[in-house]
Scaffold this motif. Sequence first.
Motif, PDB file in Angstrom:
ATOM      1  N   ALA A 319       0.812  -1.021   0.090  1.00  0.00           N
ATOM      2  CA  ALA A 319       0.041  -0.058   0.035  1.00  0.00           C
ATOM      3  C   ALA A 319       0.871   1.177  -0.034  1.00  0.00           C
ATOM      4  CB  ALA A 319      -0.887  -0.033   1.266  1.00  0.00           C
ATOM      5  N   ARG A 320       2.133   1.026   0.608  1.00  0.00           N
ATOM      6  CA  ARG A 320       3.118   2.231   0.436  1.00  0.00           C
ATOM      7  C   ARG A 320       3.384   2.843  -0.726  1.00  0.00           C
ATOM      8  NH1 ARG A 320       8.671   2.044   4.024  1.00  0.00           N
ATOM      9  NH2 ARG A 320       7.101   2.613   5.485  1.00  0.00           N
ATOM     10  N   LEU A 321       3.902   1.629  -1.569  1.00  0.00           N
ATOM     11  CA  LEU A 321       3.869   2.107  -2.940  1.00  0.00           C
ATOM     12  C   LEU A 321       2.849   2.555  -3.814  1.00  0.00           C
ATOM     13  CD1 LEU A 321       5.872   2.249  -5.428  1.00  0.00           C
ATOM     14  CD2 LEU A 321       4.885  -0.531  -6.132  1.00  0.00           C
ATOM     15  N   PHE A 322       1.375   2.136  -3.693  1.00  0.00           N
ATOM     16  CA  PHE A 322       0.462   2.395  -4.194  1.00  0.00           C
ATOM     17  C   PHE A 322      -0.012   3.888  -3.947  1.00  0.00           C
ATOM     18  CE2 PHE A 322      -4.323   2.931  -4.798  1.00  0.00           C
ATOM     19  CZ  PHE A 322      -4.530   2.545  -5.869  1.00  0.00           C
ATOM     20  N   ASN A 323       0.323   4.047  -2.636  1.00  0.00           N
ATOM     21  CA  ASN A 323       0.015   5.544  -2.003  1.00  0.00           C
ATOM     22  C   ASN A 323       0.910   6.767  -2.627  1.00  0.00           C
ATOM     23  OD1 ASN A 323      -2.629   4.659  -0.984  1.00  0.00           O
ATOM     24  ND2 ASN A 323      -1.672   4.100   0.799  1.00  0.00           N
ATOM     25  N   LEU A 324       1.814   6.207  -3.020  1.00  0.00           N
ATOM     26  CA  LEU A 324       2.836   7.361  -3.548  1.00  0.00           C
ATOM     27  C   LEU A 324       2.443   8.035  -4.837  1.00  0.00           C
ATOM     28  CD1 LEU A 324       6.462   5.701  -3.208  1.00  0.00           C
ATOM     29  CD2 LEU A 324       5.495   7.554  -1.826  1.00  0.00           C
ATOM     30  N   PHE A 325       1.584   7.336  -5.531  1.00  0.00           N
ATOM     31  CA  PHE A 325       1.337   7.896  -6.932  1.00  0.00           C
ATOM     32  C   PHE A 325       0.111   8.731  -6.641  1.00  0.00           C
ATOM     33  CE2 PHE A 325       3.135   3.926  -8.070  1.00  0.00           C
ATOM     34  CZ  PHE A 325       3.929   4.189  -9.165  1.00  0.00           C
TER      35      PHE A 325
END
Length: 528
Positions: A319-325
């Motif tokens: 979710a960390r990666l997803f929420n970077l966008f």
Amino acid sequence: MKSGIIKTYIMISCVLAGSLFSACNKFLDTKPEDFVTPENYFNTEADLDRALNGVYNRLIDNWGRMYSRGLFSYLNISDEFFYKNVSVNNLRVLDFDAGQLDVGKLWEVAYQGIDRANLLLENVNKPRMDETKRNAIKGQALFLRAYFYFVLVDNFGGVPLKLSSTTSPTAPNLPRSSVAQVYAAIVEDMKAAEPLVSDISAYTNNERVTTTVVQAMLARVYLTMAGEPLKDVSKYTDALSYADKVINSGKHSLNPSYSNIFINHSKDINEPQECLWEIGMYGNQQGTAQLAGGVGIENGVECPDDNIGYSGGAVHPTARLFNLFEAADQRRDWAIAPYRYINAGGTITKTAFTPAQIYERTAGKWRREYETQVPKNRLYNSTNFPVIRYADVLLMKAEAENALNGPVAAAYEAVNQVRRRGYGKPVHAADPAADLPAGLGAVDFLSHLQDERARELCFEGMRKHDLIRWGLYVSKMQSLATEVSSSAPAAWKYAGSAAKNTTVRNVLFPIPNTEITINRLITQNPGW
């Protein structure tokens, strides 16, 4: 890819001196004519080409430890992804020891590549041939030897520095060289290779090492030397110089479409403008060609159908990666698949994820539905892997500029070109919807840049490397464990297993037990 140069390879074998058989019967003294040795090989340009292909071949490794799979998946665990249904007792959750097979094989395959390069370099002057072609072969061998050492020092720290081929099983063992000594050898080889290799225009594909490949990789090496563990900040100047060489060459540019980079890989289309260097895969492991890879299979869109392209969808974004966008960033729904294929009563259906289904999503950069080679194999394909892209060069330039001069206009422009493409905008026109906010200080600019590298290069084997050189790997993994524990749905709490298992020792792999056992001069990494 079908257009790749790595179609066949040979294993160059060495024999002991003739005295080994001096006490044998006379018929054993007959000189063999069908056995490949340095004495009866390396006599023609074709021999050198085949030997060079054998060096390149180690970057594939049919067992999946190099760029057919491992170096962008289970050997590069970071905060950008986790493995579905893996929670304990596995390399994929960093629960392993110095006897772990895949770690040992990574070491072994890298040294195989080094030994093949050494043998080729020792014999490269034997044939009568065009000197420009000889230099190109020599330059590639020098670069590849250095690159194998870069993989080793990046993953294991200081390693034995072996710069001559193995001619006897009783050759003395070597102790570990320091990290600084290994990097000095890497730089020496790469700088020697730069004027020898050919320009990209000499080839019809991007699977050979060319001038701008060497320059881009030197930028990466110097940027790494400027960070952990060496922290030689003087190397930012060199990193900037070599990134600028690539940019100013005019040989490369950003593909206007982010998704097309990866569609081209799946379709076996070489595109050297954006992708400076790709590891060339060939075939699907069916028939005589054994040079296939697995890009987009373990790290692909979940799909049960062989005709579309099977993938178990093992690699899931955090979710960390997803929420970077941001929502307007078109890279998000390409890098992270917004759908999967399911079997609904015998019918294969493409099903979109809901906004809440972040943990269910899979990596999506390489989508097997675009593959053109049929029949499709469940485990292998001919999709190339990009070792270095022009976007990476731009981001390296921005990082080095910021370290040396602060967030000057050149640093902003390099990052913003990458961002504009990600937002579907023209790359050379300022656009407030895509560009970084003006007026950032050096610290904040670096923070934005670190996030930008995660967005642009996710699933390409760079995140762990970046976090380690920034000195952030352990803290980022430990904070990820907390995030997952507090916010992930109950069924996905295990997504933080690798993060929870991360300690300081995980900055490096252990020296394999197989090496420790046979080489009494070598020492183990701390914590292992």
